[in-house]
Design an enzyme around this catalytic site. Structure first.
Site, mmCIF file in Angstrom:
data_model
loop_
_atom_site.group_PDB
_atom_site.id
_atom_site.type_symbol
_atom_site.label_atom_id
_atom_site.label_comp_id
_atom_site.label_asym_id
_atom_site.label_seq_id
_atom_site.Cartn_x
_atom_site.Cartn_y
_atom_site.Cartn_z
ATOM 1 N N GLY A 88 -58.695 81.961 -36.772
ATOM 2 C CA GLY A 88 -57.657 81.270 -37.541
ATOM 3 C C GLY A 88 -58.181 80.404 -38.665
ATOM 4 N N HIS A 95 -64.554 71.908 -40.815
ATOM 5 C CA HIS A 95 -63.597 70.812 -40.677
ATOM 6 C C HIS A 95 -63.025 70.783 -39.267
ATOM 7 C CE1 HIS A 95 -61.385 74.376 -42.022
ATOM 8 N NE2 HIS A 95 -60.368 73.931 -41.297
HETATM 9 P P1 AMP Z 1 -58.206 76.236 -41.184
HETATM 10 O O1 AMP Z 1 -57.131 77.250 -40.957
HETATM 11 O O2 AMP Z 1 -58.792 75.690 -39.913
HETATM 12 O O3 AMP Z 1 -59.265 76.742 -42.139
HETATM 13 O O4 AMP Z 1 -57.496 74.995 -41.826
HETATM 14 C C1 AMP Z 1 -57.451 74.753 -43.186
HETATM 15 C C2 AMP Z 1 -56.450 73.646 -43.389
HETATM 16 O O5 AMP Z 1 -56.655 73.124 -44.679
HETATM 17 C C3 AMP Z 1 -54.993 74.094 -43.301
HETATM 18 O O6 AMP Z 1 -54.324 73.362 -42.276
HETATM 19 C C4 AMP Z 1 -54.431 73.777 -44.683
HETATM 20 O O7 AMP Z 1 -53.112 73.296 -44.644
HETATM 21 C C5 AMP Z 1 -55.398 72.733 -45.202
HETATM 22 N N1 AMP Z 1 -55.548 72.642 -46.643
HETATM 23 C C6 AMP Z 1 -55.728 73.653 -47.523
HETATM 24 N N2 AMP Z 1 -55.850 73.178 -48.773
HETATM 25 C C7 AMP Z 1 -55.762 71.822 -48.682
HETATM 26 C C8 AMP Z 1 -55.797 70.760 -49.624
HETATM 27 N N3 AMP Z 1 -55.948 70.991 -50.936
HETATM 28 N N4 AMP Z 1 -55.669 69.492 -49.174
HETATM 29 C C9 AMP Z 1 -55.490 69.258 -47.858
HETATM 30 N N5 AMP Z 1 -55.453 70.213 -46.925
HETATM 31 C C10 AMP Z 1 -55.571 71.477 -47.326
#
Ligand code: AMP
Ligand code: ZN
Length: 103
Positions: A88, A95
């Site tokens: 996912g 992060h």
């Molecule tokens: P993942 O699926 O674990 O890679 O989570 C990536 C997360 O980053 C998702 O929950 C997105 O909503 C978040 N995300 C993507 N772009 C940004 C952004 N510019 N600022 C803050 N969160 C973001």
């Protein structure tokens, strides 16, 4: 490099840092999946947990999340690392998701 989290870390894209240390920053998730959804992000571009050789960085990330949860007075919370596409992961920069505020 075209990495959204590197751009945020390097302040090329504005974000409010809720936490900052020598190795980490934290900011709100743009598409929150909980009442409070914070991302704890490494300053270094590391793709995922798969790249790590030991737990030291992830331990710091968990402790940063704990500190933020206390500051935000979260009664309980979820911590999640998504690892790889099949896990996912959408953003290929390490992060930790801190999700809470359910109480
Ligand atoms: P993942 O699926 O674990 O890679 O989570 C990536 C997360 O980053 C998702 O929950 C997105 O909503 C978040 N995300 C993507 N772009 C940004 C952004 N510019 N600022 C803050 N969160 C973001
Ligand atoms: Zn990056």
């Amino acid at each position: 490099m075209d990495c959204i989290f590197c751009k945020i870390v390097n302040k090329e894209i504005p974000a409010d840092f809720l936490f900052e240390s020598d190795k980490l920053v934290a900011f709100a998730d743009i598409k929150p999946k909980a009442p409070i959804h914070i991302l704890i992000v490494t300053k270094e571009h590391i793709v995922s947990i798969k790249e790590l050789q030991d737990a030291s960085l992830t331990a710091e990330m968990v402790m940063a999340a704990k500190k933020l949860a206390e500051e935000k007075k979260m009664e309980g919370y979820k911590l999640a690392f998504n690892v790889g596409r099949a896990g996912g992961q959408e953003v290929d920069h390490l992060h930790l998701h801190l999700m809470g505020g359910f109480n």
